[in-house]
Design a protein around this motif. Structure first.
Motif, PDB file in Angstrom:
ATOM      1  N   LEU A  75     -20.502 119.539 -23.337  1.00  0.00           N
ATOM      2  CA  LEU A  75     -20.021 118.473 -24.227  1.00  0.00           C
ATOM      3  C   LEU A  75     -18.628 118.801 -24.731  1.00  0.00           C
ATOM      4  CD1 LEU A  75     -19.590 116.655 -26.838  1.00  0.00           C
ATOM      5  CD2 LEU A  75     -21.573 115.868 -25.550  1.00  0.00           C
ATOM      6  N   LYS A 129     -16.242 117.902 -22.006  1.00  0.00           N
ATOM      7  CA  LYS A 129     -16.072 116.440 -21.901  1.00  0.00           C
ATOM      8  C   LYS A 129     -15.252 115.903 -23.063  1.00  0.00           C
ATOM      9  CE  LYS A 129     -18.182 114.901 -18.229  1.00  0.00           C
ATOM     10  NZ  LYS A 129     -17.481 114.114 -17.222  1.00  0.00           N
ATOM     11  N   GLU A 131     -11.730 116.364 -22.453  1.00  0.00           N
ATOM     12  CA  GLU A 131     -11.237 115.402 -21.461  1.00  0.00           C
ATOM     13  C   GLU A 131     -11.040 114.015 -22.075  1.00  0.00           C
ATOM     14  OE1 GLU A 131     -14.024 115.360 -18.222  1.00  0.00           O
ATOM     15  OE2 GLU A 131     -13.744 117.494 -17.821  1.00  0.00           O
ATOM     16  N   LEU A 173     -13.707 112.202 -23.785  1.00  0.00           N
ATOM     17  CA  LEU A 173     -14.918 111.385 -23.799  1.00  0.00           C
ATOM     18  C   LEU A 173     -15.062 110.670 -25.135  1.00  0.00           C
ATOM     19  CD1 LEU A 173     -17.635 110.622 -22.368  1.00  0.00           C
ATOM     20  CD2 LEU A 173     -18.642 112.535 -23.609  1.00  0.00           C
ATOM     21  N   THR A 202     -20.516 104.189 -22.276  1.00  0.00           N
ATOM     22  CA  THR A 202     -20.792 105.618 -22.130  1.00  0.00           C
ATOM     23  C   THR A 202     -22.107 105.984 -22.803  1.00  0.00           C
ATOM     24  OG1 THR A 202     -18.418 106.040 -22.076  1.00  0.00           O
ATOM     25  CG2 THR A 202     -19.840 107.929 -22.470  1.00  0.00           C
ATOM     26  N   VAL A 241     -23.040 114.233 -19.044  1.00  0.00           N
ATOM     27  CA  VAL A 241     -22.524 115.508 -19.543  1.00  0.00           C
ATOM     28  C   VAL A 241     -23.289 116.635 -18.855  1.00  0.00           C
ATOM     29  CG1 VAL A 241     -22.136 116.974 -21.556  1.00  0.00           C
ATOM     30  CG2 VAL A 241     -21.909 114.491 -21.772  1.00  0.00           C
ATOM     31  N   ASP A 242     -22.665 117.192 -17.839  1.00  0.00           N
ATOM     32  CA  ASP A 242     -23.271 118.320 -17.140  1.00  0.00           C
ATOM     33  C   ASP A 242     -23.369 119.496 -18.102  1.00  0.00           C
ATOM     34  OD1 ASP A 242     -24.299 119.741 -14.945  1.00  0.00           O
ATOM     35  OD2 ASP A 242     -22.323 120.538 -14.462  1.00  0.00           O
ATOM     36  N   THR A 301     -25.375 119.562 -20.798  1.00  0.00           N
ATOM     37  CA  THR A 301     -25.733 119.158 -22.155  1.00  0.00           C
ATOM     38  C   THR A 301     -26.971 119.910 -22.628  1.00  0.00           C
ATOM     39  OG1 THR A 301     -26.279 117.309 -23.606  1.00  0.00           O
ATOM     40  CG2 THR A 301     -27.110 117.175 -21.360  1.00  0.00           C
TER      41      THR A 301
END
Length: 126
Positions: A73, A76, A79, A81, A87, A99-100, A102
């Motif tokens: 998170l 992200k 980045e 997010l 979303t 979210v890889d 999470t």
């Protein structure tokens, strides 16, 4: 002629509006019962296993004070997010796809109307 253009623009905008804008906040409150073990909303909300969700709709990710977010998170958030309705809908359906890494262990909501309704409910908290 100008009136016809304005009417056409309003009609086009109504079709372009996200489906979740029509969610039922009262029904979303019931759906939120699935979230209460880990999240809280409202005036006296406190972080639990997950962060409080007041003001989440439209907020930048990873901004709740005193909450330790997962590395995924945090990445992200760096980045850019933002928890807009699209979303949030994707995250509520399949958190790990958005979210890889999470920490959220919830598998996701399967029904589109539940997602729309819980987003409408969350939008009532600023």
């Amino acid at each position: 002629m100008t009136r016809q253009i304005a009417i056409a623009a309003l009609i086009a905008a109504s079709f372009a509006a996200p489906a979740f804008a029509s969610g039922d906040a009262a029904a979303g409150e019931k759906v939120f019962n699935k979230c209460k073990a880990c999240h809280a909303v409202g005036e006296d909300a406190k972080n639990k296993v997950g962060p409080i969700l007041n003001g989440i709709v439209g907020a930048a990710a990873g901004q709740v004070a005193d909450f330790k977010y997962s590395d995924g998170l945090v990445a992200k958030a760096a980045e850019g997010l933002t928890w807009d309705e699209e979303t949030l809908a994707a995250f509520l359906a399949k958190p790990k796809d958005v979210v890889d890494g999470t920490k959220m262990s919830f598998a996701g909501l399967k029904k589109e109307d539940e997602i729309e309704n819980v987003i409408a409910y969350l939008a009532t908290f600023e």
